[in-house]
Design an enzyme around this catalytic site. Sequence first.
Site, PDB file in Angstrom:
ATOM      1  N   SER A   1       0.924  -1.177   0.181  1.00 53.35           N
ATOM      2  CA  SER A   1       0.213  -0.094   0.015  1.00 53.35           C
ATOM      3  C   SER A   1       1.056   1.201   0.095  1.00 53.35           C
ATOM      4  CB  SER A   1      -0.826   0.239   1.421  1.00 53.35           C
ATOM      5  OG  SER A   1      -1.525   1.428   1.594  1.00 53.35           O
TER       6      SER A   1
ATOM      7  N   TYR B   1      -1.383  -0.501  10.660  1.00 54.70           N
ATOM      8  CA  TYR B   1      -1.785  -0.979   9.546  1.00 54.70           C
ATOM      9  C   TYR B   1      -0.730  -0.890   8.612  1.00 54.70           C
ATOM     10  CZ  TYR B   1      -3.397  -1.411   4.345  1.00 54.70           C
ATOM     11  OH  TYR B   1      -4.158  -2.471   3.231  1.00 54.70           O
TER      12      TYR B   1
END
Length: 274
Positions: free
Chosen positions: A150, A163
């Site tokens: 990501s 995350y």
Amino acid sequence: MPATPDPVAPGRTDPLAVVTGATAGIGAAFARRLARDGYDLVLVARDATRLSGFAAELTERHGRTVETLPADLSTEDGCVAVERRLTEGRPVDLLVNNAGIALTRSFLRTTVADEARLLRLNVVSVMRLTHAVLPTMTARRQGAVINVSSVAGFGAVEAGSTYSATKAWVTNFSESVGQAARPHGVRVMALCPGFTRTEFHQRAGIDTSSMPGWIWLDADEVIDEGLRDLRKGRLVSVPDWKYKLAVVALRHTPQRLLHRLTRRGRTLAGRDGR
């Protein structure tokens, strides 16, 4: 050294791809694209019923052989089952490590069990499955691994979220292992999308109603660009110009300013859409 075979335009019969987190989001889009490109598939996800239905759809539409492997990769048994499939039987030409989760609460309010599950799925399973598949790939001098990461991994973009830390590991790991695997004819790449339209956010309980339309990426376009970058031998792929600019900003914005911005809310480099 022979040229590295192109894992997305295979020159031999019936290449095989393994896709984790395959029933939704970027994983499902990968499965559809690879089936269309002539790959047979092994699909991995927790929901056996959903897996079977998706496999039947791909077989009917594309005429490919599609195996299903129900497994929870946040557990020891789940990882062992997929590792066994990667090391036994028909060799794997492409592994897509897509399975992942996000937590919707700050580290100050999560439990150790929550954080451990996040690490087991987002980090440990990626390491284990990559480690399992690479010996056969390097021995055959062909194959590729795509680890779905990501843009969030390029900075601490949301206060209290762990995350982004897991995705920073995935990106760094892929870049490092990719350099080691390249002389053996094998490619390893981190695919780092930004916000992508999938059901990932709904399943994670993330409210996206206030986010502007222009921020979103299309999953098929993310995969198109990622596969192009894989063919080019890139170690890290960031689809779309606006997220390439976001990465530059995350890398060069002074930390004090970046932290001030993240305290005010979610940034453009938020969670990916798996």
